[in-house]
Design an enzyme around this catalytic site. Structure first.
Site, PDB file in Angstrom:
ATOM      1  N   TYR A 156     -23.875   3.701 -30.598  1.00 19.27           N
ATOM      2  CA  TYR A 156     -24.694   4.845 -30.178  1.00 19.27           C
ATOM      3  C   TYR A 156     -24.135   6.088 -30.858  1.00 19.27           C
ATOM      4  O   TYR A 156     -22.982   6.450 -30.637  1.00 19.27           O
ATOM      5  CB  TYR A 156     -24.658   5.006 -28.657  1.00 19.27           C
ATOM      6  CG  TYR A 156     -25.497   6.158 -28.166  1.00 19.27           C
ATOM      7  CD1 TYR A 156     -26.876   6.017 -28.037  1.00 19.27           C
ATOM      8  CD2 TYR A 156     -24.926   7.381 -27.844  1.00 19.27           C
ATOM      9  CE1 TYR A 156     -27.659   7.076 -27.595  1.00 19.27           C
ATOM     10  CE2 TYR A 156     -25.710   8.449 -27.395  1.00 19.27           C
ATOM     11  CZ  TYR A 156     -27.069   8.283 -27.276  1.00 19.27           C
ATOM     12  OH  TYR A 156     -27.855   9.331 -26.835  1.00 19.27           O
ATOM     13  N   ASP A 255     -17.224   8.285 -35.748  1.00 14.83           N
ATOM     14  CA  ASP A 255     -17.885   9.071 -34.718  1.00 14.83           C
ATOM     15  C   ASP A 255     -16.923   9.163 -33.535  1.00 14.83           C
ATOM     16  O   ASP A 255     -16.788   8.217 -32.759  1.00 14.83           O
ATOM     17  CB  ASP A 255     -19.199   8.373 -34.324  1.00 14.83           C
ATOM     18  CG  ASP A 255     -19.903   9.069 -33.170  1.00 14.83           C
ATOM     19  OD1 ASP A 255     -19.295   9.943 -32.530  1.00 14.83           O
ATOM     20  OD2 ASP A 255     -21.077   8.716 -32.901  1.00 14.83           O
ATOM     21  N   LYS A 282     -19.606  17.196 -27.726  1.00 15.66           N
ATOM     22  CA  LYS A 282     -19.375  17.247 -26.278  1.00 15.66           C
ATOM     23  C   LYS A 282     -18.416  18.362 -25.855  1.00 15.66           C
ATOM     24  O   LYS A 282     -18.714  19.527 -26.035  1.00 15.66           O
ATOM     25  CB  LYS A 282     -18.905  15.879 -25.804  1.00 15.66           C
ATOM     26  CG  LYS A 282     -20.028  14.809 -25.934  1.00 15.66           C
ATOM     27  CD  LYS A 282     -19.701  13.554 -25.176  1.00 15.66           C
ATOM     28  CE  LYS A 282     -20.730  12.465 -25.348  1.00 15.66           C
ATOM     29  NZ  LYS A 282     -21.888  12.579 -24.479  1.00 15.66           N
TER      30      LYS A 282
HETATM   31  C1  LIG Z   1     -20.356   8.269 -29.640  1.00 16.41           C
HETATM   32  C2  LIG Z   1     -21.442   9.283 -29.484  1.00 16.41           C
HETATM   33  N1  LIG Z   1     -21.960   9.857 -30.571  1.00 16.41           N
HETATM   34  C3  LIG Z   1     -22.925  10.774 -30.482  1.00 16.41           C
HETATM   35  C4  LIG Z   1     -23.421  11.167 -29.275  1.00 16.41           C
HETATM   36  C5  LIG Z   1     -24.519  12.166 -29.202  1.00 16.41           C
HETATM   37  O1  LIG Z   1     -24.070  13.397 -28.704  1.00 16.41           O
HETATM   38  P1  LIG Z   1     -25.127  14.417 -28.083  1.00 16.41           P
HETATM   39  O2  LIG Z   1     -25.553  13.837 -26.784  1.00 16.41           O
HETATM   40  O3  LIG Z   1     -24.350  15.684 -27.955  1.00 16.41           O
HETATM   41  O4  LIG Z   1     -26.244  14.520 -29.057  1.00 16.41           O
HETATM   42  C6  LIG Z   1     -22.919  10.603 -28.106  1.00 16.41           C
HETATM   43  C7  LIG Z   1     -23.446  10.993 -26.798  1.00 16.41           C
HETATM   44  O5  LIG Z   1     -23.201  10.409 -25.777  1.00 16.41           O
HETATM   45  C8  LIG Z   1     -21.901   9.624 -28.212  1.00 16.41           C
HETATM   46  O6  LIG Z   1     -21.402   9.019 -27.136  1.00 16.41           O
END
Ligand SMILES: Cc1ncc(COP(=O)(O)O)c(C=O)c1O
Length: 440
Positions: A156, A255, A282
């Site tokens: 994700y 990520d 975040k």
């Molecule tokens: C690993 C990861 N990458 C990207 C995101 C996306 O972040 P945002 O919700 O700020 O778009 C999340 C969100 O939970 C995440 O857990």
């Protein structure tokens, strides 16, 4: 009583206890599909509507108080109220809500982030983790002139880069793989040319990379699957993947939007891995919408406006003063190395205690994760998994503990050790009380 009847009973009691939330939901669904604007926080059959938060507590419109073990899906690491952040934000607001210009605030935050993540030799800000990942992937494709993006099953990377289908039961152990609620719904995914590889399977991933060696421009991976179930990436797998990316000339993107809080320099520092690009988000915005991507100088300098042919990257709120000041204040004063270590160690102990109890009860549950980010899984077969999770979720709510309906358990700085101890006791009690149920 059967498990399913117990879930029905718990749900009925939830509905009866929350008439004002239901009323709010009815009003909300007039304007918002499904009554909300963020699918991950929806609760079946309707969500609780929260009117206030303080410390680690949430107060709903029906007057119930919950200790929050979701922590806004890891971003709410500061708790609901934090005086240090509040004071910094008020000062920032007094100096101008929006300035629309370069400010000293953004370079202060950028420098603090670089100090933590030496892999980010240069970085750029965005407004969410999703946006940071979209930018990182697109940057990688532009830099390499290639077309394919390797992602991983269960991965994700944001609202538009979502939950790549889990094909194999091998993330940890066969029985652990969720019949994930998310996989039952459609997801929106930006149509890059994807190669979906199995997480934690280096041999299969290597074959896929070698078969596409000249067309893979980006390999993006979470060092722990977050929304995919808090499944830690194996160190050998992640290091091997780093090397494979180098071998074929693809840009390796880590990520760390969630995992950056697992240690002072994120999981990359713990594992000794240097990505070509890294994304964060975040909590680094100090409670405001935030994302950032950065990495190797030779890649990131394409955004240097002084260079001929520089790539343009806009974003009205990329350097919003409140976000920049809140983020920098959080990094300097709250997300310190000892504070992160302490929180993650509480999380490790919590997971160990709960799993030891599950084992001694032979309960069909397990908690996976790292440090302060964890996930409760039910190991019953098929649809009983969801029923098993729902029952724990509803019964914890009755006891004043809030976890994500899908099982995420994430800690925050406003919690005390006794809050966590109380939570562990409640989880074990709830699961012990289920022992007389017929698993049907
Ligand atoms: C690993 C990861 N990458 C990207 C995101 C996306 O972040 P945002 O919700 O700020 O778009 C999340 C969100 O939970 C995440 O857990």
């Amino acid at each position: 009583m059967s498990l399913r009847s117990a879930v029905d009973e718990a749900r009925t009691s939830y509905v009866a206890r929350n008439p004002k939330s239901l009323e709010c939901f009815r009003r909300a669904e007039e304007s918002l599909p499904g009554g909300g604007t963020r699918s991950s926080i929806f609760i079946h059959p309707f969500p609780l509507f929260i009117s206030k938060g303080e410390g680690t507590s949430l107060l709903d419109v029906d007057g119930h108080e919950y200790l929050d073990f979701v922590s806004d899906f890891t971003s709410g690491i500061y708790g609901k109220t934090n005086k240090v952040l509040r004071d910094a934000i008020v000062t920032a607001l007094d100096n101008g809500i929006q300035l629309g210009a370069h400010t000293p605030f953004e370079s202060r935050l950028a420098s603090l982030i670089r100090h933590r993540f030496p892999s980010m030799e240069l970085l750029r800000f965005a407004n969410s983790g999703t946006e940071a990942n979209l930018l990182a992937i697109t940057t990688a494709l532009k830099f390499t002139g290639r077309t394919k993006v390797m992602v991983f099953e269960g991965g994700y990377h944001g609202s538009l880069l979502s939950h790549f289908e889990v094909k194999k039961d091998q993330l940890v152990e066969a029985e652990l793989v969720e019949e994930d609620r998310k996989n039952e719904v459609n997801v929106l995914t930006v149509p890059f040319d994807y190669l979906v590889a199995p997480y934690n399977d280096l041999a299969a991933t290597k074959s896929l990379i070698q078969a596409n060696a000249t067309s893979i421009g980006a390999i993006i991976i979470e060092p722990m699957l977050g929304a995919g179930g808090c499944i830690p990436g194996d160190a050998t797998f992640l290091r091997g993947l780093r090397q494979l990316a180098t071998d074929v000339g693809a840009v390796f993107i880590l990520d760390e939007v969630q995992t950056a809080r697992l240690g002072f320099g994120g999981r990359q520092k713990t594992l000794g891995i240097t990505p070509d690009l890294c994304t964060i988000g975040k909590f680094f915005g100090g409670g405001f919408a935030f994302g950032a991507f950065g990495g190797k100088l030779e890649i990131m300098q394409m955004f240097d406006s002084r260079r001929p042919g520089a790539v343009s990257h806009g974003g009205t709120f990329n350097n919003s003063p409140c976000t920049m000041v809140a983020g920098a204040t959080a990094l300097e004063q709250i997300l310190t190395e000892p504070a992160l270590e302490a929180l993650n160690s509480i999380g490790d102990d919590m997971r160990d205690s709960i799993n030891a109890a599950f084992k001694s009860l032979s309960a069909p549950y397990i908690v996976t994760g790292l440090g302060s980010i964890n996930q409760l899984h039910c190991t019953l077969p098929g649809k009983l998994k969801t029923a098993g999770l729902d029952l724990v979720f509803f019964r914890l709510l009755e006891r004043g503990y809030w976890i994500a309906q899908r099982g995420l358990i994430s800690l925050n700085f406003a919690m005390s050790q006794s809050d966590v101890d109380g939570f562990v006791t409640a989880v074990i009690k709830v699961v012990r009380e289920m022992q007389d149920l017929v698993m049907d």
